[in-house]
Design a protein around this motif. Structure first.
Motif, PDB file in Angstrom:
ATOM      1  N   PRO A 230       0.808  -1.219   0.000  1.00  0.00           N
ATOM      2  CA  PRO A 230       0.000   0.000   0.000  1.00  0.00           C
ATOM      3  C   PRO A 230       0.851   1.284   0.000  1.00  0.00           C
ATOM      4  O   PRO A 230       0.358   2.346  -0.372  1.00  0.00           O
ATOM      5  CB  PRO A 230      -0.805  -0.112   1.293  1.00  0.00           C
ATOM      6  N   LEU A 231       2.112   1.187   0.372  1.00  0.00           N
ATOM      7  CA  LEU A 231       2.997   2.358   0.402  1.00  0.00           C
ATOM      8  C   LEU A 231       3.935   2.422  -0.801  1.00  0.00           C
ATOM      9  O   LEU A 231       4.815   3.285  -0.859  1.00  0.00           O
ATOM     10  CB  LEU A 231       3.818   2.366   1.694  1.00  0.00           C
ATOM     11  N   GLY A 232       3.779   1.507  -1.749  1.00  0.00           N
ATOM     12  CA  GLY A 232       4.611   1.508  -2.950  1.00  0.00           C
ATOM     13  C   GLY A 232       5.430   0.234  -3.090  1.00  0.00           C
ATOM     14  O   GLY A 232       5.300  -0.709  -2.313  1.00  0.00           O
ATOM     15  N   THR A 233       6.311   0.233  -4.081  1.00  0.00           N
ATOM     16  CA  THR A 233       7.153  -0.917  -4.388  1.00  0.00           C
ATOM     17  C   THR A 233       8.283  -1.038  -3.370  1.00  0.00           C
ATOM     18  O   THR A 233       8.788  -0.039  -2.869  1.00  0.00           O
ATOM     19  CB  THR A 233       7.760  -0.754  -5.800  1.00  0.00           C
ATOM     20  N   GLY A 234       8.662  -2.269  -3.079  1.00  0.00           N
ATOM     21  CA  GLY A 234       9.768  -2.492  -2.152  1.00  0.00           C
ATOM     22  C   GLY A 234      10.351  -3.882  -2.290  1.00  0.00           C
ATOM     23  O   GLY A 234       9.855  -4.711  -3.056  1.00  0.00           O
ATOM     24  N   GLN A 235      11.413  -4.118  -1.547  1.00  0.00           N
ATOM     25  CA  GLN A 235      12.070  -5.424  -1.506  1.00  0.00           C
ATOM     26  C   GLN A 235      11.679  -6.123  -0.204  1.00  0.00           C
ATOM     27  O   GLN A 235      11.985  -5.624   0.890  1.00  0.00           O
ATOM     28  CB  GLN A 235      13.592  -5.258  -1.544  1.00  0.00           C
ATOM     29  N   ALA A 236      11.002  -7.275  -0.323  1.00  0.00           N
ATOM     30  CA  ALA A 236      10.690  -8.070   0.863  1.00  0.00           C
ATOM     31  C   ALA A 236      11.988  -8.733   1.327  1.00  0.00           C
ATOM     32  O   ALA A 236      12.672  -9.388   0.540  1.00  0.00           O
ATOM     33  CB  ALA A 236       9.639  -9.118   0.544  1.00  0.00           C
ATOM     34  N   ILE A 237      12.355  -8.506   2.585  1.00  0.00           N
ATOM     35  CA  ILE A 237      13.619  -9.039   3.085  1.00  0.00           C
ATOM     36  C   ILE A 237      13.448 -10.115   4.159  1.00  0.00           C
ATOM     37  O   ILE A 237      14.314 -10.965   4.312  1.00  0.00           O
ATOM     38  CB  ILE A 237      14.536  -7.902   3.597  1.00  0.00           C
ATOM     39  N   PHE A 238      12.334 -10.078   4.882  1.00  0.00           N
ATOM     40  CA  PHE A 238      12.053 -11.086   5.913  1.00  0.00           C
ATOM     41  C   PHE A 238      10.576 -11.425   5.910  1.00  0.00           C
ATOM     42  O   PHE A 238       9.736 -10.600   5.546  1.00  0.00           O
ATOM     43  CB  PHE A 238      12.376 -10.565   7.325  1.00  0.00           C
ATOM     44  N   LEU A 239      10.264 -12.636   6.346  1.00  0.00           N
ATOM     45  CA  LEU A 239       8.899 -13.045   6.669  1.00  0.00           C
ATOM     46  C   LEU A 239       8.888 -13.445   8.131  1.00  0.00           C
ATOM     47  O   LEU A 239       9.799 -14.144   8.592  1.00  0.00           O
ATOM     48  CB  LEU A 239       8.456 -14.233   5.824  1.00  0.00           C
ATOM     49  N   ILE A 240       7.872 -13.014   8.844  1.00  0.00           N
ATOM     50  CA  ILE A 240       7.717 -13.406  10.244  1.00  0.00           C
ATOM     51  C   ILE A 240       6.415 -14.177  10.367  1.00  0.00           C
ATOM     52  O   ILE A 240       5.343 -13.660  10.058  1.00  0.00           O
ATOM     53  CB  ILE A 240       7.706 -12.183  11.186  1.00  0.00           C
TER      54      ILE A 240
END
Length: 80
Positions: free
Chosen positions: A15-25
């Protein structure tokens, strides 16, 4: 609870734009997975519920093409 570091990272839309997912919790079966994303526009790290994250369009692998109004080619059925 478990934490998974993504190597390589995954390009996602939030919702805040494009990004790189780095972790999943993963907090367990009674709570949605939390995605930790570094936003592309300013590098800010944010946490997102799994319902708020989608994969960015990947033309090479044909992923999420509908989002950008590209025609989607259905997989070819294997003949028996």
């Amino acid at each position: 609870m478990s934490i998974l570091q993504l190597k390589p990272t995954i390009l996602v839309e939030t919702p805040l734009g494009t990004g790189q997912a780095i972790f999943l919790i993963d907090y367990g079966m009674h709570q949605n997975t939390c995605w930790v994303v570094a936003l592309q526009k300013d590098g800010v790290i944010k946490h997102f519920d799994c319902n708020d994250v989608i994969l960015s369009t990947n033309y090479t692998y044909g992923m999420n093409l509908r989002k950008n109004h590209f025609p989607v080619q259905e997989p070819i059925a294997e003949s028996e």
